[in-house]
Design a protein around this motif. Structure first.
Motif, PDB file in Angstrom:
ATOM      1  N   PHE A 440       0.830  -1.205   0.000  1.00 57.62           N
ATOM      2  CA  PHE A 440       0.000   0.000   0.000  1.00 57.62           C
ATOM      3  C   PHE A 440       0.868   1.260   0.000  1.00 57.62           C
ATOM      4  O   PHE A 440       0.541   2.253  -0.663  1.00 57.62           O
ATOM      5  N   PHE A 444       0.553   4.064  -2.879  1.00 54.54           N
ATOM      6  CA  PHE A 444       0.254   5.472  -2.636  1.00 54.54           C
ATOM      7  C   PHE A 444       1.419   6.364  -3.091  1.00 54.54           C
ATOM      8  O   PHE A 444       1.204   7.487  -3.540  1.00 54.54           O
ATOM      9  N   LYS A 448      -0.157   8.814  -5.546  1.00 54.65           N
ATOM     10  CA  LYS A 448      -0.426  10.097  -4.913  1.00 54.65           C
ATOM     11  C   LYS A 448       0.843  10.903  -4.629  1.00 54.65           C
ATOM     12  O   LYS A 448       0.764  12.028  -4.135  1.00 54.65           O
ATOM     13  N   THR A 450       3.112  10.307  -2.333  1.00 55.77           N
ATOM     14  CA  THR A 450       3.419  10.409  -0.912  1.00 55.77           C
ATOM     15  C   THR A 450       4.899  10.116  -0.670  1.00 55.77           C
ATOM     16  O   THR A 450       5.557   9.444  -1.457  1.00 55.77           O
ATOM     17  N   LYS A 476      -5.694  -0.657   4.557  1.00 58.69           N
ATOM     18  CA  LYS A 476      -5.327   0.228   3.444  1.00 58.69           C
ATOM     19  C   LYS A 476      -5.691   1.673   3.768  1.00 58.69           C
ATOM     20  O   LYS A 476      -4.903   2.593   3.497  1.00 58.69           O
ATOM     21  N   GLN A 480      -3.048   4.818   4.159  1.00 55.46           N
ATOM     22  CA  GLN A 480      -3.200   6.058   3.382  1.00 55.46           C
ATOM     23  C   GLN A 480      -3.161   7.270   4.299  1.00 55.46           C
ATOM     24  O   GLN A 480      -2.470   8.257   4.014  1.00 55.46           O
ATOM     25  N   ASP A 481      -3.890   7.209   5.421  1.00 64.58           N
ATOM     26  CA  ASP A 481      -3.874   8.321   6.370  1.00 64.58           C
ATOM     27  C   ASP A 481      -2.462   8.559   6.889  1.00 64.58           C
ATOM     28  O   ASP A 481      -2.020   9.701   7.025  1.00 64.58           O
ATOM     29  N   LEU A 484       0.049  10.090   4.234  1.00 66.44           N
ATOM     30  CA  LEU A 484      -0.261  11.488   3.956  1.00 66.44           C
ATOM     31  C   LEU A 484       0.240  12.402   5.073  1.00 66.44           C
ATOM     32  O   LEU A 484       0.605  13.561   4.833  1.00 66.44           O
TER      33      LEU A 484
END
Length: 559
Positions: A440, A444, A448, A450, A476, A480-481, A484
């Motif tokens: 993951f 990301f 994204k 990250t 997941k 993601q949290d 970020l």
């Protein structure tokens, strides 16, 4: 064939050096012109008309002309040798010294002066207009020697300071022409591939529509369809989707439109490959797409390895029941089964049981797999209708997503041609958590942008201790949290611990002092309503958690 190169030297001395270097590059035809910054622009604009393949220049001049020509522009770098030469030269002068220039000069200069502890100040400018006021200020501060490019040296001379030009030496010019050769070879290969693809495109009978990022049509090719049959707004409605869509034509025929993204240089395009369906098929929220490669499924744990082995051992079965809690990855496993059975050929269709019953008429031969979720929400009558639909649609495989073995569909579950695969919850896949988290994080990072690219052991340990009621989907979402929030390359345990503590605390946020007020019956009802919310209204699961049957649960809710 010789490569035809236009060398635009921003200062005269560089043109002399290039003339000396010319004899060493017999595979390249070079013309040398002198022009700095804006003076080089008209020279560059003529280059394409005059048949040059590549332009070579330096620094700010190279950057300027790259914006006004379609030809590739190679920038002659300033090497470490070049910087050491000018610093050695400047060291012989007394007084305060400074380097002034664009970042292509100052970044390397700053590194060298810091490492060698040379007492020379370095100043970076973004525009040529910034040079004069900066050098005037340096003069007031009693600087006597200014190093930089042509603009810098000219301004230094204007104010009576010693200006030393940072020149690119033979090593830098040699490197630039090596890059010319590599770039030219690459362009030749690309042009050959483009010619081949154009020829193949002329031969194919595929219907294609190509959009740019502004959603403008840049290419279209029609064989079995005509432009008037397909409404382009239907394609634009799914412009940002990555799944195959089905379009309705005016004559009730259906068309599959399979989008793909292609990059040409810095430009991205969306290509829709269109194909008529040969049988009726209606679509509302039902999604159809292709599975071009097997999806990544982590199987480090014994329980997940057994699950995958069970799936692979039953590939000869016609229908499937994937049984597991929410968020365990049943759709991912369904796509895995579809790919393993059909090797990427045919459509993979997914939809809720309600949508399938209301919108599904018949299948087209393009469709190989139908994945159905939300079976638990059907009434007994609808379940019977679904079973009949499966029985009479023999040309495709059906994969049902179930949270438990539903008593009303035992005829399907325990049929000899049905494979039952039990997907373990994440709490039983502790050995998979590290690999899932890493996957993951990488996903990301790619999608994204990250920062983290690695997770610390302490963070993995925390993840392994959590029970994960939401399973892989919950993991997941937490990763993601975390990525970020984390701005360093490594995700440590502090952020993970904070997010896990928040999750644990949120379970009890709804319970305040008033929760325990009232009769035992009132408190019992409050507990039931909280569990119903957690289980999305699924009374069977709530009854199971409370250790009662559904009839008892129903009576307690009615009282």
């Amino acid at each position: 064939m010789k490569i035809k190169v236009l060398f635009i030297a921003p200062y005269t001395a560089m043109s002399y050096l290039m003339e000396d270097f010319r004899s060493e590059i017999d595979d390249i035809e070079v013309d040398v012109k002198v022009g700095n910054l804006e003076a080089a622009i008209p020279i560059a604009k003529r280059a394409e008309r005059e048949g040059y393949d590549v332009i070579v220049s330096r620094g700010g001049t190279a950057k300027l002309i790259a914006d006004v020509t379609n030809l590739p522009v190679i920038d002659v770098h300033i090497s470490g040798y070049d910087m050491l030469r000018v610093l050695t030269l400047a060291n012989q002068f007394p007084g305060k010294k400074a380097i002034v220039g664009f970042s292509n000069i100052t970044i390397g200069a700053k590194t060298i002066t810091d490492i060698l502890e040379i007492p020379i100040d370095v100043y970076t400018v973004e525009k040529a207009e910034e040079v004069e006021p900066l050098i005037l200020n340096l003069k007031k501060e009693e600087f006597t020697v200014i190093m930089g490019d042509v603009v810098t040296v000219n301004v230094a001379d204007k104010f009576g300071l010693e200006g030393i030009l940072i020149q690119s030496g033979r090593e830098a010019i040699f490197d630039a022409f090596q890059r010319v050769r590599s770039l030219f070879d690459f362009i030749q290969k690309i042009q050959a591939e483009v010619s081949l693809l154009k020829s193949l495109l002329d031969k194919t009978d595929s219907d294609l529509v190509v959009f740019n990022t502004n959603q403008e049509v840049v290419f279209q090719q029609w064989h079995s369809l005509s432009p008037s049959e397909v409404r382009l707004e239907q394609l634009l409605a799914s412009f940002d989707e990555e799944t195959t869509v089905l379009l309705h034509l005016d004559d009730n025929e259906k068309v599959t439109a399979t989008p793909s993204r292609i990059l040409a240089g810095e430009n991205e395009y969306t290509v829709f490959a269109l194909s008529k369906l040969r049988r009726a098929y209606t679509v509302n929220k039902i999604k159809a797409d292709t599975v071009q490669q097997p999806p990544m499924i982590i199987r480090e744990s014994e329980s997940m390895a057994f699950c995958l082995a069970q799936a692979e051992a039953n590939l000869d079965k016609h229908n499937w029941a994937l049984i597991g809690e929410k968020g365990t990855g049943k759709e991912l496993l369904a796509r895995f089964i579809h790919y393993q059975k059909f090797q990427g050929r045919g459509l993979f269709v997914k939809g809720s049981a309600t949508e399938i019953l209301s919108d599904f008429e018949a299948t087209d031969q393009e469709i190989r797999t139908i994945f159905i979720y939300g079976v638990e929400q059907l009434t007994e009558k609808d379940l019977l209708t679904l079973m009949k639909l499966i029985q009479r649609t023999a040309q495709v495989i059906f994969i049902l997503s179930l949270e438990e073995e539903h008593a009303s569909i035992q005829s399907f579950l325990f049929h000899p041609f049905t494979a039952r695969v039990y997907i373990p919850p994440l709490r039983e896949r502790q050995k998979d958590i590290r690999a899932l988290a890493a996957y993951f994080i990488a996903d990301f990072h790619r999608e994204k942008g990250t920062t983290p690219i690695k997770i610390k052991d302490e963070a993995v340990h925390l993840l392994e201790q959590y029970s994960w009621p939401g399973n892989v989907k919950e993991l997941k979402a937490l990763i993601q949290d975390a990525v970020l929030l984390e701005k360093r390359d490594v995700l440590d345990g502090k952020i993970v611990e904070h997010l896990l503590n928040k999750k644990t605390a949120s379970k009890y946020e709804k319970i305040d002092e008033s929760f325990l007020q009232g009769t035992l019956e009132d408190i019992e009802k409050r507990i039931i309503h909280i569990l119903l919310e957690e289980e999305d209204g699924n009374q069977t699961k709530v009854a199971k958690r409370l250790g009662i049957n559904r009839s008892t649960l129903w009576r307690k809710l009615k009282n």
